[in-house]
Write an enzyme that holds these catalytic residues in place. Sequence first.
Site, short mmCIF file in Angstrom:
data_model
loop_
_atom_site.label_atom_id
_atom_site.label_comp_id
_atom_site.label_asym_id
_atom_site.label_seq_id
_atom_site.Cartn_x
_atom_site.Cartn_y
_atom_site.Cartn_z
N GLY A 45 0.87 -1.18 0.00
CA GLY A 45 0.00 0.00 0.00
C GLY A 45 0.91 1.23 0.00
O GLY A 45 1.84 1.31 0.82
N ALA A 46 0.64 2.17 -0.94
CA ALA A 46 1.58 3.27 -1.16
C ALA A 46 1.92 4.08 0.10
O ALA A 46 3.10 4.24 0.43
CB ALA A 46 1.04 4.17 -2.27
N ARG A 87 10.20 -0.98 -4.48
CA ARG A 87 8.99 -1.05 -5.32
C ARG A 87 8.89 0.27 -6.08
O ARG A 87 8.77 1.33 -5.47
CB ARG A 87 7.73 -1.29 -4.45
CG ARG A 87 7.73 -2.68 -3.82
CD ARG A 87 6.37 -3.09 -3.32
NE ARG A 87 5.49 -3.49 -4.39
CZ ARG A 87 4.18 -3.67 -4.22
NH1 ARG A 87 3.62 -3.44 -3.04
NH2 ARG A 87 3.42 -4.06 -5.23
N ASP A 235 -1.29 4.51 -6.54
CA ASP A 235 0.13 4.52 -6.16
C ASP A 235 0.84 5.74 -6.70
O ASP A 235 1.88 6.14 -6.20
CB ASP A 235 0.81 3.24 -6.64
CG ASP A 235 0.47 2.11 -5.69
OD1 ASP A 235 -0.70 1.69 -5.68
OD2 ASP A 235 1.35 1.68 -4.93
O1 MRU Z 1 0.68 -4.09 -4.48
P1 MRU Z 1 0.04 -3.33 -3.37
O2 MRU Z 1 -0.81 -4.16 -2.49
O3 MRU Z 1 1.04 -2.49 -2.62
O4 MRU Z 1 -0.92 -2.32 -4.13
C1 MRU Z 1 -1.66 -1.41 -3.37
C2 MRU Z 1 -2.59 -0.61 -4.19
O5 MRU Z 1 -2.64 -0.75 -5.38
C3 MRU Z 1 -3.41 0.42 -3.49
O6 MRU Z 1 -4.60 0.61 -4.17
C4 MRU Z 1 -2.61 1.73 -3.45
O7 MRU Z 1 -1.37 1.56 -2.83
C5 MRU Z 1 -3.31 2.85 -2.82
S1 MRU Z 1 -4.07 2.46 -1.30
C6 MRU Z 1 -3.58 3.40 -0.11
#
Ligand code: MRU
Length: 347
Positions: A45-46, A87, A235
């Site tokens: 999650g970003a 990432r 993100d």
């Molecule tokens: O691969 P992840 O689980 O890190 O992807 C997360 C997402 O795509 C969320 O939608 C994004 O980070 C925004 S949520 C705060």
Amino acid sequence: MRTVYWEDGVVKLIDQRRLPAVLEIVAYDDHKKIAGAIKDMVVRGAPAIGATAGFGLALAAFASKSTTKKDLLSDLQAASEELVSARPTAVNPGWVLTRILTRVAKSEMLDLMETRKLVLQEAQFIADEDVAINLEMAKHGSSLITDGDVIIHHCNTGSLATVDWGTALGAIRMAHEQGKKIHVLVDETRPRLQGSKLTAWELEQYGISYEIITDNMAGHFLRSGIANKVYYGADRVAANGDVANKIGTYMLSLAAKDNHVPVYPVVPTSTIDLTLRDGDQIPLEERDPREVLDLYFQGERVAPIEAKARNIAFDITPHRLITAIVTERGIIHPPFEENLAAVMRNE
Ligand code: MRU
């Protein structure tokens, strides 16, 4: 409980790989291990990986053996690059680390130990600020939700994706707490299944009505008129309003647009990257194909053992498919290029 926090000189994370079966807190004392935890999605999650990277930099500051300020700054720069590269799609880790390094660069009067403490203090400040920002976003995002809404939600954007409270799921949670009767259709979110594993787990605890759907059912629920809103996070948002988010967001947004269903990304302004003109400039992470192939059904591996796969972790949703972008500073409507720039100038 926060997703990420600093305690007694170590960084603590909820191990999201083990949820919902086991709620385990893991501790890290080294920034390289933090970079590994971000890559392996112990934390994801970003905004959550942004805050985690900040605390990772504090670990690097305290571990540095440098005896001059110049050497300490170069150790921090090197650690920052390792943390950011874990990432590439989310802009948040880079945003957090640049913010801390800029603050440190301006602190010429501080000695080495005071500088190390400043890194931690800034990381802590940014983590606390994340929670406050999410609450503001939730207020704006919940104002778009009305009684009876059936909302399709993609990936996990709840407390687990941030330090606490969340982005899109935070708005949904606030609408529920305001007494609005809502139902959430939770995209399971192949291949890592953040929807089934994490979003469903959170909704269960908040007492919000939900059902898990496979990602390819979303089109049906939109066309049949059952779902009337789409909420997700991001993100990275480019200057023209194109949004990078979890793979599958583009197809979901296309189906929503075709059925005149509004689409709302909910994002902190730290996720908006005005240095990138459009979505084509956003780096998209490609992960290990085993995340796609290691799928078992009724005890048997689904794909042939020789099968190859692609595992693109994020996609770009063009801004024309987006109704409005919700931030802590308010709801941004098209034209996005103009209005995002104005909001980022804090007008
Ligand atoms: O691969 P992840 O689980 O890190 O992807 C997360 C997402 O795509 C969320 O939608 C994004 O980070 C925004 S949520 C705060």
